[in-house]
Design an enzyme around this catalytic site. Structure first.
Site: not given
Length: 610
Positions: A78-79, A546, A580
């Site tokens: 994770e950055a 989105h 997503a």
């Protein structure tokens, strides 16, 4: 819509801010597990069964589900870090949500510890304006930064998804168990809301006992009766929530929030704490994934960098890319999976030529602000007494406007008569491709207003859900630390623009029916001809965070598809995408709940492939 930029929040900070619960692991007596055991050591190359790039909404969900098996070892890259430590309480208190999504391109509005600092390309469909496109660079990803609205989509939408992929397991009846699996549902507490309202919901749509809280704010917005009056005057039917596969009508919002504390829930608070209980799990925070390593077409690990230290995390089974709709396509491309023309521009050797980053879609929303004749969250901006009382309510009884992101009620519809008849035949033909039950327009209403407001405001935000334009994610360089080139092409298609004109006209009818507003609209003012309306819509429109389909799921014969129905990247082995970016069609409503579902379903598929 930035909240409280110049106000002192010390009273809230001192009482609410604390280390994330998962950091408080040491036990008094008995077995003890030091906190640091769950974190990887920078600079030390290691080997795991699964290496997950991205600790966001999907990444942490998959990580927790895989780590439930004690024989499987999992690493998450994770950055960012913990948003509770890097962003004060802004990502915890629901009412401060809008501070995370200030869309001006001014650098001072962007929080670099938790945000990728994207400034997208000038949007031709939005009067060549540029926007800050907020995406979470933090454990929890954008689930730690958004409004936490929980909607799922319609049955027809998921049937269309299943048809596109050629896999019936993506149809509604088959994915509903994965939607439920994540959720621990709590009904609305009307007593704590302090009003005599009837918020009905469909209890069969939700789950119990999952890691993710889905509940309701303990504050009933005073504007709600006016909104209900407006929706009913426009012949909207009441919908008991938006999680049962239907979205036609208006209804109350469920959100991801802890019902006891009224603090926002995210994949970090819900899933990471479970993964941290596993001895086979490590997080490498503040670490950049530089590229995926291959032997031939088989992914074997990830080259990473932490504070200048470069090292390798090997993957014995799979590399899972869960870096989000913008970063996942970039990671594939810098690693050699993408359009050969783009890779050649940056001297990246081609491993697989697929149309990565070429089919991105996002909703387009429009903001219209009015002064309002009832109390609302906008007063948190400039009314210190209102903020003080709201703070006391939040701290003492977990009630009041700070527990609420700004709205309670949503509406969805297909554009009705007489507005529909004004659309041209080309637009009607494109809209006919949507399922019969899929809405074309969302009506989101929040009690937000201008910065430093001292009175009540309401913002009506209609959004186009029937998006026909497609954007792109490109490379600015071969370095994964450099931001990609993002061009959503928002509001650029003739069908979207035709819809936008009619939405503006429908808005006038809706606003008048609510009886909530005093005076004219404040952002673009009155508009006359269709050309004048369109010009105004271009000035107030914005992309809506989105985004999906930048690595879309589909059939291998589909030249636009990047992954199959299990998230496996075509042309490779040991490489999967889970976030997503694989969702092949833009969902009606908000994308967070579908992303959790995708993560649950594909985590199950990974375990079954063992």
């Amino acid at each position: 819509m930035a909240f409280c930029r110049y106000l002192t929040w010390s009273s809230i900070l001192s009482a609410v801010l604390a280390a994330p619960p998962l950091l408080n692991q040491a036990q008094a007596g008995g077995t003890q597990r030091p906190v640091g055991t769950s974190f990887g050591v920078p600079g030390s190359s290691s080997k795991f069964d699964y290496v997950i790039i991205g600790g966001g909404t999907a990444g942490l969900t998959v990580a927790e589900r895989l780590s439930e098996d004690p024989t499987i070892s999992v690493a998450v890259i994770e950055a960012g870090g913990f948003y509770e430590l890097d962003n004060g309480n802004v990502s915890q208190i629901p009412a401060f949500y809008a501070k995370n999504f200030d869309q001006t391109a001014a650098p001072e509005t962007i929080q670099p510890l938790i945000d990728w600092e994207y400034i997208i390309e000038p949007q031709v469909g939005l009067a060549n304006r540029r926007f800050h496109y907020s995406q979470g660079k933090t454990l929890g990803g954008s689930s730690g930064r958004n409004s936490n609205i929980f909607t799922r989509g319609t049955k027809g939408y998921y049937q269309r998804w299943a048809d596109v992929v050629g896999d019936p397991s993506w149809a509604w009846d088959n994915i509903l168990p994965y939607f439920k699996k994540s959720v621990d549902f709590t009904p609305p507490d009307m007593a704590r809301m302090g009003v005599d309202a009837n918020i009905s919901y469909d209890p069969a749509a939700y789950g119990a006992g999952g890691p993710l809280h889905v509940a309701y704010s303990n504050y009933y917005q005073p504007m709600n009766p006016g909104l209900i009056k407006g929706f009913e005057a426009l012949n909207f039917s009441y919908q008991p929530g938006f999680s049962s596969g239907r979205m036609d009508g208006y209804g109350y919002l469920a959100v991801t929030i802890d019902p006891k504390t009224q603090i926002k829930d995210s994949s970090e608070t819900a899933f990471l704490s479970g993964a941290f209980n596993a001895t086979n799990f490590r997080v490498y925070k503040n670490t950049i994934a530089q590229k995926i390593l291959f032997q031939g077409t088989t992914a074997t690990g990830v080259q990473v960098e932490t504070a200048g230290l470069s090292y390798t995390l090997e993957a014995a089974k799979e590399v899972i890319v869960a870096a989000g709709v913008t970063r996942s396509p970039q990671m594939l491309m810098v690693s050699g999976v993408g359009p050969k023309e783009i890779l050649a521009q940056h001297n990246i050797p081609v491993i697989v030529d697929r149309q990565v980053g070429q089919n991105w879609q996002d909703h387009c929303a429009f903001e219209f602000q009015y002064k309002m004749n009832v109390e609302g969250n906008a007063a948190l901006e400039g009314d210190k007494q209102f903020l003080y009382q709201a703070t006391e309510d939040f701290l003492q009884t977990q009630t009041g406007p700070l527990t609420n992101w700004g709205g309670d009620i949503l509406g969805f519809e297909k554009l009705p008569s007489p507005y529909r008849e004004a659309l041209n035949q080309s637009a009607l033909t494109e809209l006919a491709e949507l399922p019969d039950d899929q809405p074309e327009v969302e009506w989101l209403i929040a009690s937000h207003g201008p910065q430093m407001a001292t009175s009540s405001y309401v913002t009506f935000t209609p959004a186009i859900l029937a998006v026909t334009s497609k954007g792109t994610i490109g490379l600015s360089s071969a370095n994964a630390a450099d931001n990609p080139i993002i061009d959503p092409k928002t509001f650029s298609s003739p069908t979207e623009q035709a819809l936008g004109i009619q939405i503006y006209k429908r808005l006038q009818e809706f606003v008048n029916a609510t009886g909530l507003t005093t005076g004219p609209e404040l952002k673009i003012g009155p508009r006359g001809s269709d050309a004048d309306i369109l010009a105004g819509m271009k000035q107030t429109g914005l992309p809506w965070y989105h985004g999906v389909a930048s690595c879309p799921m589909g059939k291998e014969s589909d030249p636009n598809a990047v992954v199959d129905g299990k998230g496996r990247v075509f042309g490779t082995k040991g490489l999967r995408v889970v976030d997503a970016s694989v969702i092949p069609l833009l969902a009606p409503g908000h994308s967070m709940a579908p992303v959790y579902m995708v993560a649950e379903k594909l985590a199950d598929a990974i375990k079954k492939d063992l």
